[in-house]
Scaffold this motif. Structure first.
Motif, mmCIF file in Angstrom:
data_model
loop_
_atom_site.group_PDB
_atom_site.id
_atom_site.type_symbol
_atom_site.label_atom_id
_atom_site.label_comp_id
_atom_site.label_asym_id
_atom_site.label_seq_id
_atom_site.Cartn_x
_atom_site.Cartn_y
_atom_site.Cartn_z
ATOM 1 N N LYS A 185 0.833 -1.201 0.000
ATOM 2 C CA LYS A 185 0.000 0.000 0.000
ATOM 3 C C LYS A 185 0.871 1.257 0.000
ATOM 4 O O LYS A 185 1.822 1.369 0.776
ATOM 5 N N VAL A 186 0.509 2.219 -0.875
ATOM 6 C CA VAL A 186 1.237 3.475 -0.973
ATOM 7 C C VAL A 186 0.461 4.533 -0.199
ATOM 8 O O VAL A 186 -0.709 4.787 -0.474
ATOM 9 N N GLU A 187 1.120 5.117 0.768
ATOM 10 C CA GLU A 187 0.489 6.155 1.575
ATOM 11 C C GLU A 187 0.513 7.481 0.815
ATOM 12 O O GLU A 187 1.526 7.849 0.229
ATOM 13 N N ALA A 188 -0.604 8.201 0.835
ATOM 14 C CA ALA A 188 -0.680 9.507 0.187
ATOM 15 C C ALA A 188 0.007 10.548 1.069
ATOM 16 O O ALA A 188 0.026 10.432 2.300
ATOM 17 N N ASP A 189 0.566 11.552 0.438
ATOM 18 C CA ASP A 189 1.251 12.618 1.157
ATOM 19 C C ASP A 189 0.195 13.543 1.767
ATOM 20 O O ASP A 189 -0.597 14.151 1.040
ATOM 21 N N LYS A 195 -2.929 31.451 2.367
ATOM 22 C CA LYS A 195 -3.258 30.218 3.095
ATOM 23 C C LYS A 195 -2.227 29.123 2.848
ATOM 24 O O LYS A 195 -1.852 28.400 3.770
ATOM 25 N N ILE A 196 -1.777 28.997 1.597
ATOM 26 C CA ILE A 196 -0.770 27.974 1.287
ATOM 27 C C ILE A 196 0.553 28.306 1.973
ATOM 28 O O ILE A 196 1.227 27.421 2.501
ATOM 29 N N ALA A 197 0.917 29.597 1.992
ATOM 30 C CA ALA A 197 2.158 30.005 2.654
ATOM 31 C C ALA A 197 2.097 29.697 4.144
ATOM 32 O O ALA A 197 3.081 29.231 4.734
ATOM 33 N N LYS A 236 -3.784 18.583 1.930
ATOM 34 C CA LYS A 236 -4.111 19.872 2.549
ATOM 35 C C LYS A 236 -3.996 21.018 1.543
ATOM 36 O O LYS A 236 -4.841 21.913 1.521
ATOM 37 N N ILE A 237 -2.960 20.985 0.704
ATOM 38 C CA ILE A 237 -2.803 22.034 -0.313
ATOM 39 C C ILE A 237 -3.940 21.953 -1.326
ATOM 40 O O ILE A 237 -4.518 22.970 -1.709
ATOM 41 N N ALA A 285 -1.066 20.918 -6.692
ATOM 42 C CA ALA A 285 -0.796 20.705 -5.265
ATOM 43 C C ALA A 285 0.419 19.801 -5.077
ATOM 44 O O ALA A 285 1.258 20.048 -4.204
ATOM 45 N N GLU A 286 0.533 18.768 -5.908
ATOM 46 C CA GLU A 286 1.706 17.884 -5.839
ATOM 47 C C GLU A 286 2.983 18.639 -6.203
ATOM 48 O O GLU A 286 4.026 18.438 -5.583
#
Length: 192
Positions: free
Chosen positions: A30-34, A83-85, A39-40, A61-62
């Motif tokens: 299983k590959v865990e998502a970042d 918000k992203i900053a 969130k971004i 976002a990636e």
């Protein structure tokens, strides 16, 4: 008849073995998502307009999570960059002339529409309805204002119209210091 049963049993056993192997592989590999990408992506406006140079909000976002610039989202504007900053723990970069975007939706001048369906194919959110060789129209509530439908139109019948804020979304907060109290006297007027 017994060969048929033997074949069915062999197929069932093989299916069971492959099912167990695939189930085990899905758990072990299983590959865990970042979580930062999630969130971004949640902060981006989800217009899928590709104005940032990526095919949608998730790929952008990636890219941000991998170190790309956070000022490429035109529909999100300054507030999204801030918000992203904050989420990334970096300083808010200079916007280089980027101002708060004006909310616009596409509008089809129906008398000029030839029903070519090129705008429908270009719309990433399916905000355009119509059929081949028939008039098309925009569903304003679904339109994100990405302008991707404007360029493919051969008759230039699509324009971007500014959206006026409805009265329900006005900021009704009033400074209490600006309110002048008015006192009414309770006088009863009796009919003659």
């Amino acid at each position: 008849m017994t060969t048929l049963y033997c074949v069915l049993i062999a197929i069932s056993v093989l299916a069971l073995i492959f099912g167990v192997v695939l189930g085990f592989a899905s758990i072990k590999l299983k590959v865990e998502a970042d979580p930062i990408v999630e969130k971004i992506d949640a902060l981006l406006p989800q217009t899928q307009c590709a104005q940032c140079g990526y095919p949608g909000c998730r790929p952008y976002a990636e890219a941000i999570a991998n170190g790309d610039v956070i000022t490429k989202c035109v529909p999100g504007g300054q507030q999204t960059v801030v918000k992203i900053a904050e989420l990334m723990g970096v300083d808010v970069p200079a916007m280089d002339g980027m101002e708060e975007p004006e909310v616009k939706v596409a509008f089809i001048h129906e008398d000029m529409c030839i029903g070519c369906t090129k705008c429908i194919q270009a719309c990433p959110v399916d905000a355009i309805i119509g059929t081949n060789k028939a008039m098309h129209t925009i569903i304003p509530d679904l339109c994100t204002g990405c302008e991707l439908c404007v360029a493919p139109c051969p008759t230039d019948c699509i324009s971007m119209e500014k959206v006026e804020k409805p009265i329900e979304s006005w900021n009704w907060k009033i400074d209490p210091k600006m309110v002048i109290p008015i006192k009414y006297e309770n006088k009863m007027v009796v009919g003659e």
